[in-house]
Design a protein around this motif. Structure first.
Motif, PDB file in Angstrom:
ATOM      1  N   ARG A  81      11.311  -5.327  -5.407  1.00 37.04           N
ATOM      2  CA  ARG A  81      10.373  -4.432  -6.210  1.00 37.04           C
ATOM      3  C   ARG A  81       8.839  -4.290  -4.815  1.00 37.04           C
ATOM      4  O   ARG A  81       8.019  -4.996  -5.422  1.00 37.04           O
ATOM      5  CB  ARG A  81      10.062  -4.452  -7.475  1.00 37.04           C
ATOM      6  CG  ARG A  81       9.545  -3.503  -7.925  1.00 37.04           C
ATOM      7  CD  ARG A  81       8.889  -4.128  -9.747  1.00 37.04           C
ATOM      8  NE  ARG A  81       8.158  -3.230 -10.219  1.00 37.04           N
ATOM      9  CZ  ARG A  81       7.887  -3.195 -11.328  1.00 37.04           C
ATOM     10  NH1 ARG A  81       7.719  -4.460 -12.002  1.00 37.04           N
ATOM     11  NH2 ARG A  81       6.576  -2.593 -12.111  1.00 37.04           N
ATOM     12  N   ILE A  82       8.477  -3.046  -4.841  1.00 40.24           N
ATOM     13  CA  ILE A  82       7.460  -3.206  -4.247  1.00 40.24           C
ATOM     14  C   ILE A  82       6.619  -2.639  -5.323  1.00 40.24           C
ATOM     15  O   ILE A  82       6.315  -2.068  -5.950  1.00 40.24           O
ATOM     16  CB  ILE A  82       7.277  -2.134  -3.097  1.00 40.24           C
ATOM     17  CG1 ILE A  82       8.433  -2.219  -2.442  1.00 40.24           C
ATOM     18  CG2 ILE A  82       5.303  -1.735  -2.519  1.00 40.24           C
ATOM     19  CD1 ILE A  82       8.581  -3.564  -1.167  1.00 40.24           C
ATOM     20  N   ARG A  83       5.923  -3.828  -5.898  1.00 41.12           N
ATOM     21  CA  ARG A  83       5.067  -3.382  -7.168  1.00 41.12           C
ATOM     22  C   ARG A  83       3.262  -2.549  -6.847  1.00 41.12           C
ATOM     23  O   ARG A  83       2.734  -3.147  -5.497  1.00 41.12           O
ATOM     24  CB  ARG A  83       4.271  -4.466  -7.448  1.00 41.12           C
ATOM     25  CG  ARG A  83       5.129  -5.895  -8.033  1.00 41.12           C
ATOM     26  CD  ARG A  83       4.847  -6.925  -8.741  1.00 41.12           C
ATOM     27  NE  ARG A  83       4.361  -6.593  -9.701  1.00 41.12           N
ATOM     28  CZ  ARG A  83       3.501  -7.620  -9.816  1.00 41.12           C
ATOM     29  NH1 ARG A  83       4.041  -9.692  -9.918  1.00 41.12           N
ATOM     30  NH2 ARG A  83       3.468  -7.195 -11.388  1.00 41.12           N
ATOM     31  N   ASP A  84       3.113  -1.643  -7.386  1.00 42.57           N
ATOM     32  CA  ASP A  84       1.834  -0.728  -7.842  1.00 42.57           C
ATOM     33  C   ASP A  84       2.615   0.158  -6.433  1.00 42.57           C
ATOM     34  O   ASP A  84       0.973   0.382  -5.758  1.00 42.57           O
ATOM     35  CB  ASP A  84       0.885  -1.443  -7.294  1.00 42.57           C
ATOM     36  CG  ASP A  84       0.320  -2.767  -8.765  1.00 42.57           C
ATOM     37  OD1 ASP A  84       0.766  -2.495 -10.261  1.00 42.57           O
ATOM     38  OD2 ASP A  84       0.089  -3.625  -8.505  1.00 42.57           O
ATOM     39  N   LYS A  85       3.256   0.615  -6.080  1.00 44.66           N
ATOM     40  CA  LYS A  85       3.477   1.743  -5.042  1.00 44.66           C
ATOM     41  C   LYS A  85       3.226   3.119  -5.170  1.00 44.66           C
ATOM     42  O   LYS A  85       3.722   2.940  -6.657  1.00 44.66           O
ATOM     43  CB  LYS A  85       5.329   1.815  -4.730  1.00 44.66           C
ATOM     44  CG  LYS A  85       5.624   2.021  -5.575  1.00 44.66           C
ATOM     45  CD  LYS A  85       6.987   1.804  -5.246  1.00 44.66           C
ATOM     46  CE  LYS A  85       8.487   2.658  -5.940  1.00 44.66           C
ATOM     47  NZ  LYS A  85       8.119   1.891  -7.666  1.00 44.66           N
ATOM     48  N   VAL A  86       3.094   3.752  -4.279  1.00 44.97           N
ATOM     49  CA  VAL A  86       2.340   5.015  -4.438  1.00 44.97           C
ATOM     50  C   VAL A  86       3.088   6.149  -3.661  1.00 44.97           C
ATOM     51  O   VAL A  86       3.142   5.646  -2.905  1.00 44.97           O
ATOM     52  CB  VAL A  86       1.078   5.537  -4.583  1.00 44.97           C
ATOM     53  CG1 VAL A  86       0.783   6.652  -4.770  1.00 44.97           C
ATOM     54  CG2 VAL A  86       0.302   4.467  -6.155  1.00 44.97           C
ATOM     55  N   SER A  87       4.111   6.947  -3.790  1.00 45.04           N
ATOM     56  CA  SER A  87       4.747   7.617  -3.097  1.00 45.04           C
ATOM     57  C   SER A  87       3.700   8.470  -1.993  1.00 45.04           C
ATOM     58  O   SER A  87       2.285   8.630  -2.950  1.00 45.04           O
ATOM     59  CB  SER A  87       5.495   8.691  -3.110  1.00 45.04           C
ATOM     60  OG  SER A  87       5.194  10.091  -4.456  1.00 45.04           O
ATOM     61  N   TYR A  88       3.771   9.504  -1.004  1.00 45.03           N
ATOM     62  CA  TYR A  88       2.635  10.378   0.353  1.00 45.03           C
ATOM     63  C   TYR A  88       2.983  11.246  -1.071  1.00 45.03           C
ATOM     64  O   TYR A  88       1.746  12.258  -0.772  1.00 45.03           O
ATOM     65  CB  TYR A  88       2.471   9.644   1.390  1.00 45.03           C
ATOM     66  CG  TYR A  88       2.470   8.940   2.113  1.00 45.03           C
ATOM     67  CD1 TYR A  88       0.973   8.600   2.612  1.00 45.03           C
ATOM     68  CD2 TYR A  88       3.111   7.374   2.348  1.00 45.03           C
ATOM     69  CE1 TYR A  88       0.666   7.577   3.391  1.00 45.03           C
ATOM     70  CE2 TYR A  88       2.509   6.667   3.211  1.00 45.03           C
ATOM     71  CZ  TYR A  88       1.128   6.551   3.404  1.00 45.03           C
ATOM     72  OH  TYR A  88       0.723   5.559   4.285  1.00 45.03           O
ATOM     73  N   SER A  89       3.315  11.482  -1.400  1.00 45.54           N
ATOM     74  CA  SER A  89       3.387  13.418  -1.963  1.00 45.54           C
ATOM     75  C   SER A  89       2.705  12.128  -3.307  1.00 45.54           C
ATOM     76  O   SER A  89       1.673  14.076  -3.325  1.00 45.54           O
ATOM     77  CB  SER A  89       4.724  13.308  -2.213  1.00 45.54           C
ATOM     78  OG  SER A  89       5.509  12.808  -3.214  1.00 45.54           O
ATOM     79  N   ARG A  90       2.871  11.284  -3.985  1.00 47.31           N
ATOM     80  CA  ARG A  90       2.288  11.472  -5.419  1.00 47.31           C
ATOM     81  C   ARG A  90       0.961  11.764  -5.006  1.00 47.31           C
ATOM     82  O   ARG A  90       0.123  12.271  -5.856  1.00 47.31           O
ATOM     83  CB  ARG A  90       2.478  10.211  -5.591  1.00 47.31           C
ATOM     84  CG  ARG A  90       2.223   9.416  -7.320  1.00 47.31           C
ATOM     85  CD  ARG A  90       2.461  10.791  -8.716  1.00 47.31           C
ATOM     86  NE  ARG A  90       3.540  11.224  -9.298  1.00 47.31           N
ATOM     87  CZ  ARG A  90       3.243  11.372 -10.072  1.00 47.31           C
ATOM     88  NH1 ARG A  90       2.351  12.023 -10.384  1.00 47.31           N
ATOM     89  NH2 ARG A  90       4.735  11.861 -10.804  1.00 47.31           N
ATOM     90  N   ALA A  91      -0.083  10.168  -4.008  1.00 46.98           N
ATOM     91  CA  ALA A  91      -1.009  10.631  -3.822  1.00 46.98           C
ATOM     92  C   ALA A  91      -1.307  11.948  -3.284  1.00 46.98           C
ATOM     93  O   ALA A  91      -2.377  11.905  -4.020  1.00 46.98           O
ATOM     94  CB  ALA A  91      -1.077   9.023  -2.846  1.00 46.98           C
ATOM     95  N   SER A  92      -1.356  11.842  -2.341  1.00 46.80           N
ATOM     96  CA  SER A  92      -2.012  13.931  -1.899  1.00 46.80           C
ATOM     97  C   SER A  92      -1.854  14.954  -2.878  1.00 46.80           C
ATOM     98  O   SER A  92      -3.450  14.912  -3.799  1.00 46.80           O
ATOM     99  CB  SER A  92      -0.770  14.184  -0.674  1.00 46.80           C
ATOM    100  OG  SER A  92      -0.628  13.232   0.390  1.00 46.80           O
TER     101      SER A  92
END
Length: 277
Positions: A81-92
């Motif tokens: 698991r990559i903790r505190d991850k964000v996708s580039y679509s969600r971040a944008s």
């Protein structure tokens, strides 16, 4: 490979997608479960074996773990698991003022991916995949299929990595670390087959789909693409020139969309006009 039995009581639902759901382990923050919908047995096993090869090839992706099955007969894969991850679509979508920054970072990831040479004996050629999709598609005429086949064959070959489903939701970051995810269609071949998916998901998809899938309005998605192009293709190429080149590759994704939808998709077929007319 035999699936290890696990209990869903040890996990909590984290999200869902087209093929299944993701769960976080309740007591181990380093474990995430990708669980497929009922009836899918071979698909998660195939994805696990491919994910291991991709990871071993040095592609930045979460480390795959075990092939598992729950009490109710659903199969899945354990990943680191990559903790505190964000996708580039969600971040944008959450920070539209920073869409240029995120698009540039994503473009740099893609440049690195598409410069990674692979052992072609270990992975499928993207052209073979498209030939198979073309053969199975019942919605194109024989003449149209012949033209599409000729176009695919004419594309210069490359022995470099292709994600296979290069949406900007399939790349994540956590701090200064970046990863590609959902690599079930990973293969090798010409990079334009990959970039076509990004163009389709930002420019050709309908507003409602973009909002639901990528968490932003269509103008923001288009700005993501427009910021991606100069970083990936270079400042010496105009946006219109790049889009003319990439549209047929975006149109080829119609083969995948129509397979999944079970009907013709004229809004995506329009991108194939350069080939079919």
């Amino acid at each position: 490979m035999e699936a290890k039995k696990i209990s869903l009581n040890d996990y909590v639902l984290a999200g869902g997608g087209a093929n299944g759901e993701s769960y976080n382990h309740k007591s181990d923050p380093n474990v995430v479960l990708k669980l497929y919908f009922p009836g899918k047995i071979q698909q998660p096993l195939d994805e696990l074996l491919l994910a291991r090869k991709v990871y071993e090839a040095g592609i930045p992706t979460p480390e795959p773990g075990e092939y598992v099955v729950t009490e109710d007969g659903r199969y899945g894969i354990l990943f680191h698991r990559i903790r505190d991850k964000v996708s580039y679509s969600r971040a944008s979508g959450d920070n539209p003022a920073l869409v240029g920054k995120y698009a540039a970072e994503f473009a740099e990831m893609c440049l690195q991916l598409h410069a990674t040479h692979l052992d072609t004996k270990e992975f499928e050629n993207v052209k073979i995949r498209y030939y198979r999709l073309l053969e199975e598609n019942p919605f194109f005429t024989a003449e149209e299929k012949d033209k599409l086949h000729q176009f695919i064959a004419s594309v210069p070959d490359e022995d470099t990595a292709i994600h296979g489903d290069l949406q900007y939701s399939n790349a994540i970051f956590a701090g200064d670390k970046r990863y590609f995810i959902d690599l079930g269609d990973f293969c090798y071949g010409n990079h334009l087959f990959d970039v076509g998916m990004l163009y389709l998901s930002t420019n050709l998809s309908q507003e409602e789909f973009i909002k639901e899938t990528f968490h932003m309005d269509k103008p923001t998605a288009i700005r993501f693409w427009q910021a991606f192009v100069p970083v990936y293709f270079g400042n010496d190429r105009s946006l219109s020139e790049v889009e003319k080149e990439i549209r047929p590759f975006a149109g080829l994704k119609t083969l995948i969309v129509e397979r999944d939808a079970g009907c013709p998709m004229p809004e995506f077929r329009a991108a194939l006009s350069q080939i079919l007319e």
